[in-house]
Enzyme design. Structure first.
Site, PDB file in Angstrom:
ATOM      1  N   GLN A  92       4.359 -15.346  -6.058  1.00  9.79           N
ATOM      2  CA  GLN A  92       3.169 -16.104  -5.618  1.00  9.79           C
ATOM      3  C   GLN A  92       3.716 -17.196  -4.689  1.00  9.79           C
ATOM      4  O   GLN A  92       3.752 -18.379  -5.039  1.00  9.79           O
ATOM      5  CB  GLN A  92       2.425 -16.668  -6.842  1.00  9.79           C
ATOM      6  CG  GLN A  92       1.158 -17.453  -6.502  1.00  9.79           C
ATOM      7  CD  GLN A  92      -0.068 -16.580  -6.231  1.00  9.79           C
ATOM      8  OE1 GLN A  92      -0.112 -15.427  -6.604  1.00  9.79           O
ATOM      9  NE2 GLN A  92      -1.061 -17.150  -5.552  1.00  9.79           N
ATOM     10  N   LYS A 184       5.037   1.626   2.653  1.00  9.00           N
ATOM     11  CA  LYS A 184       4.300   1.211   1.448  1.00  9.00           C
ATOM     12  C   LYS A 184       3.122   0.314   1.813  1.00  9.00           C
ATOM     13  O   LYS A 184       3.245  -0.592   2.628  1.00  9.00           O
ATOM     14  CB  LYS A 184       5.270   0.452   0.533  1.00  9.00           C
ATOM     15  CG  LYS A 184       4.638  -0.314  -0.611  1.00  9.00           C
ATOM     16  CD  LYS A 184       5.700  -0.884  -1.529  1.00  9.00           C
ATOM     17  CE  LYS A 184       5.278  -2.184  -2.159  1.00  9.00           C
ATOM     18  NZ  LYS A 184       6.293  -2.769  -3.027  1.00  9.00           N
ATOM     19  N   SER A 214       9.203  -4.219 -11.168  1.00  3.24           N
ATOM     20  CA  SER A 214       8.331  -4.863 -12.152  1.00  3.24           C
ATOM     21  C   SER A 214       7.594  -3.777 -12.935  1.00  3.24           C
ATOM     22  O   SER A 214       8.078  -3.285 -13.946  1.00  3.24           O
ATOM     23  CB  SER A 214       7.378  -5.827 -11.463  1.00  3.24           C
ATOM     24  OG  SER A 214       6.523  -6.429 -12.397  1.00  3.24           O
TER      25      SER A 214
HETATM   26  C1  R5P Z   1       7.509  -6.186  -3.356  1.00  6.23           C
HETATM   27  O1  R5P Z   1       7.378  -6.683  -2.244  1.00  6.23           O
HETATM   28  C2  R5P Z   1       8.808  -6.161  -4.073  1.00  6.23           C
HETATM   29  O2  R5P Z   1       9.886  -6.096  -3.184  1.00  6.23           O
HETATM   30  C3  R5P Z   1       8.870  -5.019  -5.056  1.00  6.23           C
HETATM   31  O3  R5P Z   1       8.745  -3.804  -4.351  1.00  6.23           O
HETATM   32  C4  R5P Z   1       7.782  -5.123  -6.078  1.00  6.23           C
HETATM   33  O4  R5P Z   1       7.751  -6.411  -6.619  1.00  6.23           O
HETATM   34  C5  R5P Z   1       7.969  -4.089  -7.152  1.00  6.23           C
HETATM   35  O5  R5P Z   1       6.914  -4.197  -8.029  1.00  6.23           O
HETATM   36  P1  R5P Z   1       6.452  -2.966  -8.905  1.00  6.23           P
HETATM   37  O6  R5P Z   1       7.663  -2.469  -9.664  1.00  6.23           O
HETATM   38  O7  R5P Z   1       5.401  -3.525  -9.808  1.00  6.23           O
HETATM   39  O8  R5P Z   1       5.914  -1.923  -7.987  1.00  6.23           O
END
Ligand code: R5P
Length: 289
Positions: A92, A184, A214
């Site tokens: 954030q 993406k 995450s």
């Molecule tokens: C996003 O910009 C980050 O670099 C990661 O790709 C992202 O935080 C990964 O999150 P999640 O595992 O929830 O897709």
């Protein structure tokens, strides 16, 4: 000089203590009956440079860091360098909607109160460092991740989005293989779309490298795409392994052959140590001065 290791970063602190040849300060941590935290630094750190190591995730570790920083100041430490292996709330980093806080700035402000310098690792966006009102710098986990991946016969390193291309490029140079990125689009905090791109991954061993895993959504979707295009082995590597909810299950179901993260957040996938990268940054900056 003393090293103080918070609950979230004990191993990193122990390794820094060895590499910097500085003792680990003894600390007492306990909970009051109402669950409030009590901390006490048992060694005499008065007049000493102190390196306090604590990942600010999950939330209770932030409170522990604030208390340890205050204790270090009260005990008369000469200089407090706060090392944050994983800086929580970093995503954030701006107001996405009216009414929201800039959470990264809120946390950085509070950490700055009782520190003279901050060091962190692969912040989600570099401009987060400007939220601290004291000198703040970061090191990259990519060289250590690449060292690990070099043993895995990787043909191609991929960034899950264009924004992470530099990371993939750096890793590929160190590994000695090709690099590219996937397309993406984030729909919301839990939904993303990875668009097929003209990648030749047929029978190739591919490493996808990201700063954070995450929910695992980004990696799982990327792995899906690569499998559809005939990739051989797929390695999901990140600096910060949060592995929220069923992230691990998502990655295995998608066909991930190995999950690799550093120990900025300790888990069974912390196969790469971050302390060498931090020590190197400190040596280059001659911290503490
Ligand atoms: C996003 O910009 C980050 O670099 C990661 O790709 C992202 O935080 C990964 O999150 P999640 O595992 O929830 O897709």
């Amino acid at each position: 000089m003393y090293i103080i290791g918070g609950t979230a970063s004990k191993t990193v602190a122990e390794e820094l203590s060895k590499s910097l040849d500085a003792p680990l300060a003894r600390i007492i941590l306990k909970r009051f009956p109402d669950d409030e935290l009590y901390v006490c630094i048992s060694d005499d750190i008065s007049g000493e440079d102190v390196i306090l190591v604590q990942t600010t995730y999950p939330d209770p570790n932030i409170v522990e860091l604030f208390l340890l920083q205050d204790a270090a100041r009260e005990a008369g430490a000469k200089k407090v360098t706060t090392v944050i292996p994983y800086f929580g709330y970093g995503r954030q980093d701006k107001k996405f909607e009216d009414g929201e806080p800039i959470s990264a700035r809120a946390i950085a402000n509070l950490i700055s109160v009782n520190a003279d310098e901050v060091i962190t690792v692969d912040p989600h966006k570099k401009h987060i460092l400007d939220f601290f009102s004291i000198p703040a710098s970061s090191c990259s986990a990519v060289p250590e991740l690449a060292k690990y991946l070099k043993k895995k016969n990787i043909d191609l390193v991929l960034a899950p989005d264009k924004g992470a291309l530099d990371r993939a490029k750096q890793a590929s140079t160190l590994i000695g293989c090709d690099f590219d990125y996937m397309e993406k689009t984030r729909i919301d905090s839990t939904t993303i779309e990875i668009k097929p791109k003209n990648l030749d991954v047929q029978n190739k061993n591919v490493a996808i490298i990201d700063d954070i895993i995450s929910t695992g959504g980004t990696m799982a979707k990327s792995i899906d795409e690569l499998k559809k295009h005939g990739a051989n082995k797929i390695f999901a590597a990140c600096t910060h392994g949060l592995f929220a909810g069923d992230a691990i299950k998502k990655l295995s179901s998608a066909g991930c052959d190995e999950i690799i993260s550093t120990d900025t957040i300790k888990s069974e996938f912390s196969k790469v140590k971050i302390a060498p990268s931090i020590s190197q940054l400190m040596a280059s900056k001659q911290v503490p001065i």
